[in-house]
Design an enzyme around this catalytic site. Structure first.
Site, short mmCIF file in Angstrom:
data_model
loop_
_atom_site.label_atom_id
_atom_site.label_comp_id
_atom_site.label_asym_id
_atom_site.label_seq_id
_atom_site.Cartn_x
_atom_site.Cartn_y
_atom_site.Cartn_z
N GLU A 152 0.85 -1.19 0.00
CA GLU A 152 0.00 0.00 0.00
C GLU A 152 0.89 1.24 0.00
OE1 GLU A 152 -3.48 0.24 2.38
OE2 GLU A 152 -3.64 -1.93 2.60
N LEU A 250 13.11 -3.22 9.48
CA LEU A 250 13.80 -3.31 10.76
C LEU A 250 13.62 -2.02 11.54
CD1 LEU A 250 15.41 -5.77 11.78
CD2 LEU A 250 17.51 -4.53 11.29
N GLY A 257 0.10 -3.60 11.00
CA GLY A 257 -1.35 -3.75 10.97
C GLY A 257 -1.77 -3.87 9.52
N CYS A 260 -3.33 -7.16 5.43
CA CYS A 260 -2.59 -8.31 4.92
C CYS A 260 -1.82 -9.05 6.01
CB CYS A 260 -1.62 -7.87 3.82
SG CYS A 260 -2.46 -7.37 2.30
N LYS A 263 -3.80 -10.79 9.24
CA LYS A 263 -4.72 -11.90 8.91
C LYS A 263 -4.02 -12.99 8.14
CE LYS A 263 -5.91 -10.96 4.33
NZ LYS A 263 -6.00 -11.89 3.19
#
Length: 433
Positions: A152, A250, A257, A260, A263
């Site tokens: 994203e 890192l 969150g 992708c 879950k």
């Protein structure tokens, strides 16, 4: 020669894939059951925020190469290659992936296919799904699996200039067709990796599991640094110079969150258990738990700065999206922290450059500001929870003029501590003294 492509599902993945395939010169028909989403896309409006996507969408529409529909019959008549890009959310109350949207899309398409075509799955699915879905297609259709690797904020770039293309196939024609579809990328040097169905399905979830593990590793080191009064940002910098480790993913902070990583690693664990290989992925449970602990620690640091209680205190929260350059609030650490503090008695005001609409719909009980200054006005503590550039570049003196107390917790290690302390702020951050 393949000219006509369809894209079934026009969410984040599907809308991006459809627009970018039209950009490459293909005729593309996108389908979704959501009429509002189709109307927006057909009008040149992207229903979510993704930098650079809207101009690509509008060029496709203006050229006539890109159209949208709600009709599977039209899709079947139009397309030579059908890309299935529907979502696979986590099942409510379970770790496993919810495949009902994938199953529904395949069943609806299978019911109307009446000529030879290639069906290409791009959704992130548990290993074994492709083989099962292949049996639901009519004899005219051949199935391939082609996982997506979009980030994203960089989805257009990742579609048009991917770092690799993976295709899972069982029949020669499928590979040949996809080589033609992606010839612009492979001609530019993008590796084209051909596998069986199962391996192609595993590539995506294995990649996400590795990235999640790397993020949680440095955040586990942050926990140790806090106990030892060490600086996790310097530790991370030193590690990043080791070529075997590298510095990407890192960055210590509030953790991951979005729609992708959380879950996908949970679905991966669930599927491994079904296959009898659950011990292979037990470490991912700790990866998940480390990630959640960072949110808890963020709340604790803010509470400590306020003397042990949020009751009657005002908290300014900068960030609602799970990452910058996105309006995605799915499993957002920032919103999770904000809600937790409100539940503990704090008056919380949130601001995000792009995710305000989604945040308001998801969490209407929070207060929202129209700007960063508005969100932190009269705050007793400021929390930086999403590392947008405008937050990194804030003037601590200017912010200090509107707050009630100069307390800040940097949840992303995005600020210069000395600059903020020199302006009179009590600065705390995850993993730093």
């Amino acid at each position: 020669m393949i000219h006509r492509l369809t894209v079934i599902g026009t969410g984040y993945l599907g809308a991006t894939h459809a627009a970018c395939m039209a950009e490459l010169g293909y005729e593309v028909l996108g389908l979704d059951a959501d009429e509002r989403k189709i109307s927006l896309l057909a009008a040149g409006e992207v229903p979510f925020y993704e930098p650079g996507l809207e101009p690509v969408l509008r060029r496709g529409l203006a050229s006539g190469r890109l159209r949208f529909t709600t009709s599977y019959e039209e899709v079947a008549r139009f397309g030579d290659v059908h890309f299935v890009c529907v979502g696979t959310p986590q099942k409510a109350g379970e770790y496993a992936a919810d495949l009902r949207y994938v199953d529904a899309a395949f069943d609806a398409l299978a019911a109307v296919i009446d000529r030879p075509c290639l069906v290409v799955g791009k959704s992130t699915v548990p290993v074994g799904t492709a083989a099962r879905l292949a049996e639901r297609l009519p004899p005219e259709a051949v199935l391939a699996w082609n996982p997506e690797f979009l980030r994203e904020g960089f989805a257009v770039q990742d579609t048009l200039r991917p770092d690799r293309i993976v295709v899972g196939v069982t029949e020669g024609p499928a590979e040949a067709i996809l080589r033609r579809v992606y010839s612009a990328m492979t001609d530019a040097g993008t590796p084209f990796i051909v596998t069986d169905y199962a391996t192609s399905e595993l590539v995506k979830v294995a990649a996400n599991a590795f990235l999640a593990t790397k993020i949680s590793f440095i955040n586990a080191m942050a926990e140790v640094c806090e106990a030892a009064h060490a600086d996790v940002t310097k530790l991370s910098e030193a590690l990043s110079h080791d070529d075997r480790i590298g510095g990407k993913f890192l960055g210590p902070g509030l953790g991951f969150g979005g729609g992708c990583l959380p879950k996908d690693i949970r679905a991966f664990m669930a599927r491994a258990g079904e296959l009898g290989a659950d011990q292979a992925l037990t470490f991912l449970r700790e990866v998940d738990e480390i990630n959640i602990r960072r949110r808890i620690r963020m709340v604790e640091l803010a509470r400590i700065l306020l003397g042990g209680s949020f009751v009657g205190r005002t908290v300014g929260v900068l960030g609602a999206a799970f990452k910058p350059n996105s309006d995605d609030i799915r499993d957002s650490p920032a919103l999770d922290v904000a809600v937790t503090i409100r539940e503990q008695g704090g008056k919380v005001t949130v601001y995000d450059p792009r995710a305000m609409g989604n945040a308001r719909r998801a969490q209407p009980d929070l207060d929202y500001g129209d700007s960063a200054l508005d969100a932190v006005r009269d705050a007793h503590v400021v929390l930086l929870l999403t590392e947008w550039a405008e937050f990194r570049e804030m003037d601590p003196a200017e912010i200090g003029e509107v707050v009630a107390e100069r307390n800040i917790v940097d949840g992303r290690n995005a600020l210069d501590p000395e600059r903020w302390r020199a302006a009179g702020w009590h600065y705390r951050a995850l993993g730093r003294p």
